[in-house]
Write a protein that holds these residues in place. Structure first.
Motif, PDB file in Angstrom:
ATOM      1  N   LEU A 274     -35.868 -14.100  12.377  1.00 53.23           N
ATOM      2  CA  LEU A 274     -36.995 -13.811  11.496  1.00 53.23           C
ATOM      3  C   LEU A 274     -38.166 -13.181  12.232  1.00 53.23           C
ATOM      4  O   LEU A 274     -39.116 -12.719  11.595  1.00 53.23           O
ATOM      5  CB  LEU A 274     -37.454 -15.108  10.811  1.00 53.23           C
ATOM      6  CG  LEU A 274     -36.403 -15.809   9.944  1.00 53.23           C
ATOM      7  CD1 LEU A 274     -36.993 -17.069   9.323  1.00 53.23           C
ATOM      8  CD2 LEU A 274     -35.880 -14.877   8.864  1.00 53.23           C
ATOM      9  N   ASP A 275     -38.128 -13.157  13.567  1.00 57.42           N
ATOM     10  CA  ASP A 275     -39.248 -12.611  14.332  1.00 57.42           C
ATOM     11  C   ASP A 275     -39.081 -11.126  14.631  1.00 57.42           C
ATOM     12  O   ASP A 275     -39.896 -10.547  15.340  1.00 57.42           O
ATOM     13  CB  ASP A 275     -39.412 -13.377  15.649  1.00 57.42           C
ATOM     14  CG  ASP A 275     -38.177 -13.271  16.542  1.00 57.42           C
ATOM     15  OD1 ASP A 275     -37.093 -12.908  16.021  1.00 57.42           O
ATOM     16  OD2 ASP A 275     -38.281 -13.541  17.748  1.00 57.42           O
ATOM     17  N   GLY A 277     -39.138  -8.631  12.421  1.00 51.14           N
ATOM     18  CA  GLY A 277     -39.881  -7.755  11.514  1.00 51.14           C
ATOM     19  C   GLY A 277     -39.153  -7.497  10.205  1.00 51.14           C
ATOM     20  O   GLY A 277     -37.940  -7.697  10.074  1.00 51.14           O
ATOM     21  N   TYR A 278     -39.934  -7.030   9.219  1.00 53.97           N
ATOM     22  CA  TYR A 278     -39.410  -6.818   7.868  1.00 53.97           C
ATOM     23  C   TYR A 278     -38.359  -5.707   7.818  1.00 53.97           C
ATOM     24  O   TYR A 278     -37.370  -5.812   7.079  1.00 53.97           O
ATOM     25  CB  TYR A 278     -40.550  -6.497   6.904  1.00 53.97           C
ATOM     26  CG  TYR A 278     -41.599  -7.582   6.794  1.00 53.97           C
ATOM     27  CD1 TYR A 278     -41.290  -8.914   7.074  1.00 53.97           C
ATOM     28  CD2 TYR A 278     -42.911  -7.282   6.412  1.00 53.97           C
ATOM     29  CE1 TYR A 278     -42.246  -9.916   6.981  1.00 53.97           C
ATOM     30  CE2 TYR A 278     -43.873  -8.270   6.311  1.00 53.97           C
ATOM     31  CZ  TYR A 278     -43.535  -9.583   6.600  1.00 53.97           C
ATOM     32  OH  TYR A 278     -44.486 -10.562   6.506  1.00 53.97           O
ATOM     33  N   GLU A 279     -38.559  -4.618   8.565  1.00 53.72           N
ATOM     34  CA  GLU A 279     -37.603  -3.520   8.523  1.00 53.72           C
ATOM     35  C   GLU A 279     -36.253  -3.941   9.083  1.00 53.72           C
ATOM     36  O   GLU A 279     -35.206  -3.497   8.614  1.00 53.72           O
ATOM     37  CB  GLU A 279     -38.154  -2.309   9.275  1.00 53.72           C
ATOM     38  CG  GLU A 279     -39.316  -1.640   8.567  1.00 53.72           C
ATOM     39  CD  GLU A 279     -39.670  -0.297   9.173  1.00 53.72           C
ATOM     40  OE1 GLU A 279     -38.840   0.268   9.903  1.00 53.72           O
ATOM     41  OE2 GLU A 279     -40.788   0.192   8.905  1.00 53.72           O
ATOM     42  N   TYR A 280     -36.272  -4.785  10.084  1.00 51.80           N
ATOM     43  CA  TYR A 280     -35.033  -5.314  10.654  1.00 51.80           C
ATOM     44  C   TYR A 280     -34.276  -6.115   9.599  1.00 51.80           C
ATOM     45  O   TYR A 280     -33.059  -5.937   9.416  1.00 51.80           O
ATOM     46  CB  TYR A 280     -35.367  -6.196  11.865  1.00 51.80           C
ATOM     47  CG  TYR A 280     -34.264  -7.125  12.318  1.00 51.80           C
ATOM     48  CD1 TYR A 280     -33.188  -6.662  13.072  1.00 51.80           C
ATOM     49  CD2 TYR A 280     -34.314  -8.487  11.994  1.00 51.80           C
ATOM     50  CE1 TYR A 280     -32.184  -7.529  13.480  1.00 51.80           C
ATOM     51  CE2 TYR A 280     -33.317  -9.350  12.405  1.00 51.80           C
ATOM     52  CZ  TYR A 280     -32.256  -8.877  13.146  1.00 51.80           C
ATOM     53  OH  TYR A 280     -31.266  -9.727  13.550  1.00 51.80           O
ATOM     54  N   LEU A 281     -34.974  -6.977   8.864  1.00 54.91           N
ATOM     55  CA  LEU A 281     -34.339  -7.784   7.833  1.00 54.91           C
ATOM     56  C   LEU A 281     -33.833  -6.908   6.687  1.00 54.91           C
ATOM     57  O   LEU A 281     -32.742  -7.147   6.147  1.00 54.91           O
ATOM     58  CB  LEU A 281     -35.331  -8.823   7.304  1.00 54.91           C
ATOM     59  CG  LEU A 281     -35.797  -9.864   8.331  1.00 54.91           C
ATOM     60  CD1 LEU A 281     -36.914 -10.723   7.751  1.00 54.91           C
ATOM     61  CD2 LEU A 281     -34.634 -10.743   8.771  1.00 54.91           C
ATOM     62  N   SER A 282     -34.610  -5.900   6.317  1.00 52.53           N
ATOM     63  CA  SER A 282     -34.178  -4.980   5.268  1.00 52.53           C
ATOM     64  C   SER A 282     -32.916  -4.242   5.689  1.00 52.53           C
ATOM     65  O   SER A 282     -31.996  -4.045   4.885  1.00 52.53           O
ATOM     66  CB  SER A 282     -35.287  -3.979   4.949  1.00 52.53           C
ATOM     67  OG  SER A 282     -36.441  -4.637   4.467  1.00 52.53           O
ATOM     68  N   GLY A 283     -32.874  -3.832   6.956  1.00 46.43           N
ATOM     69  CA  GLY A 283     -31.699  -3.130   7.459  1.00 46.43           C
ATOM     70  C   GLY A 283     -30.450  -3.992   7.427  1.00 46.43           C
ATOM     71  O   GLY A 283     -29.360  -3.522   7.049  1.00 46.43           O
TER      72      GLY A 283
END
Length: 363
Positions: A274-275, A277-283
């Motif tokens: 979770l650390d 970033g948002y773009e990583y999670l979206s990817g």
């Protein structure tokens, strides 16, 4: 701020008013900073004393602008007792290399904003990596890199904005925003939004229970793909604890039956960092949809939620927007385009068929 306010006297007055214990000095056509600093390594002086740090900046409007930024950054470091001579003793021939400038800009930006390291990497550094790292930064290079991006695209707009910030910090006189185009909500491409029956059907494709939970949460609550990883159930509804537009309460699912049928209150997140970033999670979410053969992208579930809220449930625009965590203007601009003629017809029939619809006046 007016252009005339970027001169030696005006800059020093602002620094003094802000109680920044740094001033700007002009010698000939070059600018330097003056402050009481610790002795350099190898010095025989035991205590801090007034010293000069050359900025190698011209005495121009952009030069004074960047000099003020550097002075405020130095003042902040001194106040926090975080001053380090290694940050100011680069060889003068290396100071204007792109890699060096980016590093100094990062330090300045981090001191005046509160992004995470992951946000810097995903939103800033990924663009600055395109620069020739071992060459001095110049306006022509920035313009050339901007023109290599697709016109009126999100990439073009972000590239222009991020490069302009760096150019302003470096004192380069260039207007990159003129190339950013008109990308925005009104330019969002038309989508083939999945109908609710298809959403139910393709959920069965997701064999991994954790990713199936992610799919269900996005479908039922209209969450952004990264928000799924930052939410919790409360007595008032689902609470998004962080995300693109901050915390919010999504007080109901559409459909509420999906919550029970799909056991969504039994939280089961995929094992992700979770650390990052948002773009990583979206990817990761996009890759999961492709892996399980979902014929639409994750965000299409959010678009389907928006259409469902307006057409099938008849929520007012302001309420639907609040559920989704954006303004009514954004809702109208981005989502209403996906409500087609048949859906408008369904809404009209539902309203006219209601027993409490408006009636004509008596004769």
């Amino acid at each position: 701020m007016a252009k005339s306010e970027y001169n030696l006297n005006a800059v020093n007055q602002r620094l003094k008013a802000a109680k920044t214990k740094v001033s700007i000095k002009q010698r000939g056509g070059s600018l330097s900073m003056v402050a009481t600093l610790p002795p350099k390594s190898g010095s025989d002086r035991p205590n801090p004393y007034r010293q000069v740090i050359a900025l190698h900046l011209p005495a121009s409007e952009n030069g004074f602008k960047r000099a003020e930024q550097e002075a405020r950054l130095l003042g902040a470091r001194l106040a926090a007792r975080e001053f380090d001579w290694s940050l100011y003793q680069d060889d003068s021939s290396d100071r204007d290399l792109a890699a060096k400038l980016v590093e100094r800009f990062k330090q300045h930006y981090m001191s005046t904003h509160t992004p995470t390291e992951a946000t810097w990497e995903n939103q800033w550094q990924k663009i600055y990596k395109r620069l020739p790292q071992d060459k001095p930064l110049d306006a022509a290079t920035l313009v050339n890199l901007v023109r290599q991006t697709k016109r009126n695209s999100r990439n073009r707009k972000q590239t222009c904005q991020k490069f302009q910030k760096l150019a302003d910090f470096a004192g380069l006189k260039v207007d990159l925003l003129q190339f950013q185009g008109d990308y925005g909500g009104s330019k969002v491409e038309d989508r083939d939004i999945p109908i609710d029956e298809a959403i139910v059907q393709f959920r069965a494709n997701v064999t991994n229970p954790a990713w199936r939970w992610v799919y269900g949460m996005m479908a039922a609550y209209g969450l952004r793909d990264h928000e799924v990883f930052f939410c919790e159930f409360t007595s008032d509804g689902l609470r998004v604890t962080q995300g693109k537009t901050g915390p919010r309460l999504v007080f109901t699912a559409l459909y509420p039956e999906w919550v029970e049928q799909w056991e969504l209150t039994e939280v089961e997140l995929p094992p992700v960092r979770l650390d990052r970033g948002y773009e990583y999670l979206s990817g990761l979410t996009s890759k999961a949809f492709k892996r399980y053969g979902i014929p639409f992208v994750p965000y299409d579930l959010r678009h389907a939620f928006a259409v469902r809220a307006s057409v099938k449930f008849g929520y007012p625009i302001s309420t639907a927007a609040a559920l989704m965590g954006h303004s009514p203007e954004t809702h109208l601009r981005t989502y209403q385009r996906h409500i087609n003629q048949q859906q408008h017809l369904e809404t009209s029939k539902r309203i006219l068929g209601s027993s409490d619809r408006p009636k004509p006046p008596d004769a």
